[in-house]
Write a protein that holds these residues in place. Sequence first.
Motif, short mmCIF file in Angstrom:
data_model
loop_
_atom_site.label_atom_id
_atom_site.label_comp_id
_atom_site.label_asym_id
_atom_site.label_seq_id
_atom_site.Cartn_x
_atom_site.Cartn_y
_atom_site.Cartn_z
N ILE A 8 0.83 -1.26 -0.09
CA ILE A 8 -0.08 -0.04 0.26
C ILE A 8 0.89 1.24 0.11
CG2 ILE A 8 -1.54 1.52 1.40
CD1 ILE A 8 -3.10 -1.30 2.23
N LEU A 9 1.93 1.23 0.65
CA LEU A 9 2.76 2.45 0.91
C LEU A 9 3.56 2.65 -0.43
CD1 LEU A 9 4.18 2.14 4.60
CD2 LEU A 9 2.42 3.75 3.61
N LYS A 10 3.94 1.62 -0.93
CA LYS A 10 4.65 1.77 -2.42
C LYS A 10 3.62 2.11 -3.37
CE LYS A 10 8.15 -1.91 -1.84
NZ LYS A 10 8.51 -3.20 -2.51
N ALA A 11 2.42 2.08 -3.15
CA ALA A 11 1.53 2.44 -4.34
C ALA A 11 1.01 3.91 -4.21
CB ALA A 11 0.09 1.69 -4.24
N ARG A 95 -7.55 7.71 -7.22
CA ARG A 95 -7.33 7.24 -8.44
C ARG A 95 -6.09 6.74 -8.81
NH1 ARG A 95 -10.04 12.23 -8.86
NH2 ARG A 95 -7.92 13.08 -9.48
N ARG A 96 -4.96 7.48 -8.14
CA ARG A 96 -3.57 6.90 -8.57
C ARG A 96 -3.41 5.20 -7.82
NH1 ARG A 96 0.54 11.11 -9.78
NH2 ARG A 96 -0.82 12.86 -10.96
N VAL A 97 -3.82 5.19 -6.89
CA VAL A 97 -4.05 3.89 -6.22
C VAL A 97 -4.56 2.61 -7.16
CG1 VAL A 97 -4.41 2.23 -4.37
CG2 VAL A 97 -3.35 4.43 -3.98
N TYR A 98 -5.65 3.28 -7.52
CA TYR A 98 -6.59 2.37 -8.39
C TYR A 98 -5.66 1.86 -9.76
CZ TYR A 98 -9.85 0.84 -12.00
OH TYR A 98 -10.61 0.21 -12.98
N TRP A 99 -5.07 3.15 -10.43
CA TRP A 99 -4.23 2.77 -11.75
C TRP A 99 -3.14 2.16 -11.33
CZ3 TRP A 99 -6.60 2.53 -15.85
CH2 TRP A 99 -8.03 3.47 -15.96
N GLN A 100 -2.39 2.10 -10.24
CA GLN A 100 -1.20 1.49 -9.97
C GLN A 100 -1.58 0.08 -9.84
OE1 GLN A 100 2.16 2.42 -9.48
NE2 GLN A 100 1.70 4.47 -10.38
N SER A 101 -2.68 -0.19 -9.06
CA SER A 101 -3.10 -1.70 -8.91
C SER A 101 -3.34 -2.31 -10.31
CB SER A 101 -4.39 -1.74 -8.22
OG SER A 101 -5.22 -1.27 -8.91
N ARG A 102 -3.90 -1.52 -11.35
CA ARG A 102 -4.17 -1.91 -12.51
C ARG A 102 -2.85 -2.09 -13.34
NH1 ARG A 102 -8.82 -4.35 -12.38
NH2 ARG A 102 -10.01 -3.03 -11.37
N LEU A 103 -1.97 -1.40 -13.30
CA LEU A 103 -0.70 -1.55 -13.82
C LEU A 103 0.23 -2.63 -13.35
CD1 LEU A 103 1.37 -0.51 -15.82
CD2 LEU A 103 2.62 1.09 -13.75
N LEU A 104 0.06 -2.73 -11.86
CA LEU A 104 0.74 -4.09 -11.54
C LEU A 104 -0.03 -5.31 -11.87
CD1 LEU A 104 2.73 -5.16 -9.23
CD2 LEU A 104 0.94 -4.74 -7.52
N LEU A 105 -1.43 -5.25 -12.09
CA LEU A 105 -2.02 -6.53 -12.63
C LEU A 105 -1.42 -6.91 -13.86
CD1 LEU A 105 -4.27 -8.61 -12.16
CD2 LEU A 105 -5.70 -7.07 -13.18
N VAL A 106 -1.28 -5.91 -14.63
CA VAL A 106 -1.08 -6.03 -16.11
C VAL A 106 0.75 -6.42 -16.21
CG1 VAL A 106 -0.17 -4.87 -18.33
CG2 VAL A 106 -2.38 -4.41 -17.29
N VAL A 107 1.34 -6.01 -15.44
CA VAL A 107 2.80 -6.27 -15.29
C VAL A 107 2.94 -7.85 -14.76
CG1 VAL A 107 5.00 -5.97 -14.00
CG2 VAL A 107 3.58 -4.18 -15.09
N GLY A 108 1.94 -7.97 -13.68
CA GLY A 108 2.08 -9.40 -13.25
C GLY A 108 1.60 -10.47 -14.30
N LEU A 109 0.59 -10.18 -14.95
CA LEU A 109 0.31 -10.99 -16.14
C LEU A 109 1.22 -11.25 -17.38
CD1 LEU A 109 -3.68 -9.87 -16.51
CD2 LEU A 109 -2.96 -11.93 -15.63
#
Length: 121
Positions: A8-11, A95-109
């Motif tokens: 969370i803190l990294k996001a 908003r930023r946390v949401y997009w960071q989580s989406r980016l992390l999901l894409v990178v993970g995939l």
Amino acid sequence: MAIGWLSILKAVPWTDVVSNAPKVADGAKKLWETVARKKAPTGTSASATSDTSSPAGQEARIAELAGELDRLQQEMLASSQLLKTLAEQNAQLVRRVYWQSRLLLVVGLIAVAGLTLVLLR
């Protein structure tokens, strides 16, 4: 549990938090100065109540109360402005946390797909 907090803190977009911190601090300072300027409440002594029995005393008391009302309205406006600023920053963080989580999901995939390709060769 600590790993969840760490992610969370990294996001959090710390650059935005730090860049907006002076605005929040200024708003808080203005609010504090408004509250600190508040004059000490005057006690209603027997002489104060006897002054209000005359029309001049009543008018003075009404003027005093009108001034106090104006001060309270200004304080309320300063508080609401600070709350608005904090709410806007909170929305931006969400908003930023949401997009960071989406980016992390894409990178993970992508990582899983790459690992799968490597293992299949």
